[in-house]
Design a protein around this motif. Structure first.
Motif, PDB file in Angstrom:
ATOM      1  N   TYR A  22      -4.360  -3.363  -7.749  1.00 49.08           N
ATOM      2  CA  TYR A  22      -3.994  -4.623  -6.992  1.00 49.08           C
ATOM      3  C   TYR A  22      -5.011  -4.681  -5.643  1.00 49.08           C
ATOM      4  N   THR A  25      -4.011  -6.566  -2.421  1.00 51.90           N
ATOM      5  CA  THR A  25      -2.637  -6.749  -1.660  1.00 51.90           C
ATOM      6  C   THR A  25      -2.631  -6.013  -0.479  1.00 51.90           C
ATOM      7  N   ILE A  27       0.369  -6.043   1.618  1.00 57.15           N
ATOM      8  CA  ILE A  27       1.730  -5.447   1.687  1.00 57.15           C
ATOM      9  C   ILE A  27       2.308  -5.504   0.226  1.00 57.15           C
ATOM     10  N   GLY A  28       2.711  -4.432  -0.198  1.00 53.94           N
ATOM     11  CA  GLY A  28       3.446  -4.211  -1.617  1.00 53.94           C
ATOM     12  C   GLY A  28       2.580  -3.455  -2.301  1.00 53.94           C
ATOM     13  N   LEU A  29       2.824  -3.451  -3.764  1.00 52.35           N
ATOM     14  CA  LEU A  29       2.324  -2.571  -4.821  1.00 52.35           C
ATOM     15  C   LEU A  29       0.780  -2.714  -4.716  1.00 52.35           C
ATOM     16  N   THR A  30      -0.010  -1.640  -4.549  1.00 49.33           N
ATOM     17  CA  THR A  30      -1.633  -1.551  -4.453  1.00 49.33           C
ATOM     18  C   THR A  30      -2.168  -0.935  -5.717  1.00 49.33           C
ATOM     19  N   ASN A  32      -0.947   1.342  -9.853  1.00 47.86           N
ATOM     20  CA  ASN A  32      -0.073   1.539 -10.839  1.00 47.86           C
ATOM     21  C   ASN A  32      -0.709   2.296 -11.966  1.00 47.86           C
ATOM     22  N   THR A  62       3.005   5.143  -8.716  1.00 51.88           N
ATOM     23  CA  THR A  62       2.676   3.548  -7.903  1.00 51.88           C
ATOM     24  C   THR A  62       2.422   4.255  -6.487  1.00 51.88           C
ATOM     25  N   LEU A  64       2.291   2.075  -2.672  1.00 50.49           N
ATOM     26  CA  LEU A  64       2.806   0.936  -2.040  1.00 50.49           C
ATOM     27  C   LEU A  64       2.424   0.938  -0.744  1.00 50.49           C
ATOM     28  N   GLY A  66       3.396  -0.847   3.167  1.00 48.10           N
ATOM     29  CA  GLY A  66       4.480  -1.860   4.044  1.00 48.10           C
ATOM     30  C   GLY A  66       4.243  -1.615   5.289  1.00 48.10           C
ATOM     31  N   PRO A  73      -0.178  -3.708   7.982  1.00 44.39           N
ATOM     32  CA  PRO A  73       0.426  -2.351   7.250  1.00 44.39           C
ATOM     33  C   PRO A  73       0.557  -1.186   8.148  1.00 44.39           C
ATOM     34  N   TYR A  76       2.544   3.819   4.160  1.00 41.18           N
ATOM     35  CA  TYR A  76       2.144   3.887   2.687  1.00 41.18           C
ATOM     36  C   TYR A  76       3.146   5.144   2.169  1.00 41.18           C
TER      37      TYR A  76
END
Length: 191
Positions: A22, A25, A27-30, A32, A62, A64, A66, A73, A76
């Motif tokens: 991702y 992105t 903030i959030g899932l980057t 997986n 994963t 992430l 935040g 951000p 991490y």
């Protein structure tokens, strides 16, 4: 892939690998990555006796990003889940003049979670571990055309060591509500 070296023995191997990025992105899932490998063995000794074994390994990682203030951000996290599972089953039919059937199953799954945080320094949080075990035994006896006796026993056990539940005293951390929860450990016997 399925391989049958002899007529009454078979092996199957399966697996998958997926990766999701991702890139946009903030903030959030980057990222997986998921991996799975499974192997099964089935051996039919004869028409009445059957044994099977399986082993499986799963991995899910994963990344992430935040923000404490919902802006740029500033922390991490990397989350790594690994699960190892294995089991066996045995089936024996038509014993004692074709009147008795026996079946046995056993399964076990061990899971580990490791979380690494980077928030102005790198912190490796304690591991989260769990073990799930299950076993079942069944007898069935055909006494006559009109009467059948059966016996069944099942067992389950789950053990968990989760620092987010067991290692946090309620009210000891700011901005965290714990409600005094306990790990979901249990043992079940069913007859």
């Amino acid at each position: 892939m399925i391989y049958n070296p002899i007529a009454n023995f078979s092996t199957s191997i399966s697996g998958y690998y997926t990766e999701q990025d991702y890139k946009k992105t903030e903030i959030g899932l980057t990222d997986n990555v998921q991996q799975n490998m499974n192997i099964n063995f089935v051996w039919e000794f004869n028409k009445d006796v059957n044994v099977s074994l399986f082993m499986e390994k799963e991995k899910n990682e994963t990344d992430l990003v935040g923000s404490n203030s919902f802006s740029s951000p500033n922390w991490y996290a990397n989350n790594l889940d690994e699960v190892s599972s294995y089991g066996m089953s045995l089936s024996i039919k038509e014993l004692m003049d074709s009147k008795l059937d026996i079946a046995f199953d056993f399964n076990r799954s061990d899971a580990d979670t490791r979380v690494t945080l980077d928030n102005n320094g790198i912190d490796l949080l304690p591991e989260i571990n769990s073990i799930w075990s299950q076993a079942a035994l069944k007898f069935s006896y055909l006494y006559s055309d009109d009467l059948n006796f059966s016996f069944s026993y099942q067992y389950q056990k789950f053990e968990s060591n989760d620092f987010t539940i067991d290692g946090v005293i309620p009210g000891s951390l700011t901005n965290l509500v714990t409600f005094g929860a306990l790990s979901n450990n249990f043992t079940i016997n069913y007859l």
